[in-house]
Design an enzyme around this catalytic site. Structure first.
Site, PDB file in Angstrom:
ATOM      1  N   ASP A 159       0.865  -1.171   0.000  1.00 40.30           N
ATOM      2  CA  ASP A 159       0.000   0.000   0.000  1.00 40.30           C
ATOM      3  C   ASP A 159       0.905   1.225   0.000  1.00 40.30           C
ATOM      4  O   ASP A 159       1.437   1.611   1.034  1.00 40.30           O
ATOM      5  CB  ASP A 159      -0.899  -0.033   1.238  1.00 40.30           C
ATOM      6  CG  ASP A 159      -1.860   1.144   1.290  1.00 40.30           C
ATOM      7  OD1 ASP A 159      -1.763   2.032   0.418  1.00 40.30           O
ATOM      8  OD2 ASP A 159      -2.700   1.178   2.210  1.00 40.30           O
ATOM      9  N   HIS A 262      -9.489  -2.871   1.099  1.00 43.33           N
ATOM     10  CA  HIS A 262      -8.624  -3.070  -0.060  1.00 43.33           C
ATOM     11  C   HIS A 262      -8.923  -4.433  -0.674  1.00 43.33           C
ATOM     12  O   HIS A 262      -9.500  -5.308  -0.017  1.00 43.33           O
ATOM     13  CB  HIS A 262      -7.149  -3.039   0.337  1.00 43.33           C
ATOM     14  CG  HIS A 262      -6.664  -1.726   0.856  1.00 43.33           C
ATOM     15  ND1 HIS A 262      -5.795  -0.908   0.179  1.00 43.33           N
ATOM     16  CD2 HIS A 262      -6.921  -1.088   2.038  1.00 43.33           C
ATOM     17  CE1 HIS A 262      -5.521   0.167   0.890  1.00 43.33           C
ATOM     18  NE2 HIS A 262      -6.193   0.081   2.027  1.00 43.33           N
TER      19      HIS A 262
END
Length: 271
Positions: A159, A262
């Site tokens: 990320d 996510h």
């Protein structure tokens, strides 16, 4: 073929209760990089923290309940490194116990799990993000050179908390002054690709595509409307990126089937 998956789990204990364990049992990945684990290894049940068939390494944050990165591999790592301090990069030691970076050597390839700070304009969080970026870019350059000298390729998964291009988030016009899409953040990521000579693997495979997005807010109907951001990347050295044959986001079929905000980003390399 060699399959690598990266996903921000938004709390591994919570994700495990919502479908992560079942996903892990199905995946064909050879390596999995996790971010925002938010747990100490001893807080994870064995089927989550040390599942059968996997070699796992965890780097929890010193601050309890924050950050944390992990890496699961089918083969035992030849080397494990937590943090990126100790390589002559100013400021890098600040993040060694922050649960934001772990790196392993596997046969022919170095794989890293990265959780870059999220930032918030006008706050200490943004200052922290900028300090991290300032230290991490020279580290990436050194990592590529060291790996090349050792005959290895590199992939840094995670990320990155920056949408690089307008195609990387749905509402780019409304986010130009927000952390994650600031001009200086996007320019920094450009330097990762140009100066440090890494490749955004999924973008290289999908050069004209909007997205594919990897994060959607839990607010409103962002997931249903695909109002997302592409902030989860696999960033590789050119030799490895050139061997990528397929890359995609494992987007859940429905909102109710999500186990994180996510989705996993998966790349298959012809190795």
């Amino acid at each position: 073929m060699y399959t690598v998956t990266s996903v921000n789990v938004n709390g591994l204990r919570a994700a495990a209760k919502k479908g992560f364990v079942e996903w892990l049992a199905r995946t064909e990945a050879d390596v999995i990089c996790l971010q925002e684990v938010r747990a100490e290894p001893q807080q994870l049940p064995d089927e989550v923290g040390d599942p059968e068939g996997w070699h796992t390494v965890h780097a929890p944050a010193a601050a309890k309940g924050r950050a944390g990165v992990s890496l699961y591999a089918r083969r035992a790592p030849e080397r494990v490194q937590v943090g990126f301090g100790g390589f002559g990069v100013a400021g890098s030691e600040e993040f060694d116990a922050s649960g934001r970076y772990i790196e392993v050597d596997l046969p022919g390839v170095t794989v890293a799990s990265l959780y870059l700070p999220s930032g918030e304009v006008g706050t200490e969080k943004q200052d922290e993000k900028e300090r991290f970026m300032a230290a991490f870019l020279p580290y990436l350059k050194g990592l590529r050179k060291r790996a090349a000298a050792d005959g290895r390729e590199v992939v840094v998964c995670g990320d990155w908390n920056i949408a690089h291009q307008e195609a990387d988030l749905k509402n780019w016009k409304g986010n130009k002054k927000n952390s994650g899409f600031l001009p200086e953040e996007r320019e920094w990521l450009t330097r990762v690709f140009d100066e440090a000579e890494y490749v955004d693997v999924v973008r290289a495979l999908h050069p004209q595509e909007e997205g594919p997005y990897s994060w959607w807010s839990y607010r409103g109907r962002a997931f249903d409307n695909d109002t997302g951001w592409r902030i989860d990347y696999q960033v590789a050295t050119p030799g490895l990126a050139g061997r990528a044959v397929k890359g995609w986001v494992e987007r859940a079929a429905t909102h109710g089937e999500r186990w994180s905000d996510h989705a996993p980003v998966t790349v298959v390399f012809d190795l």
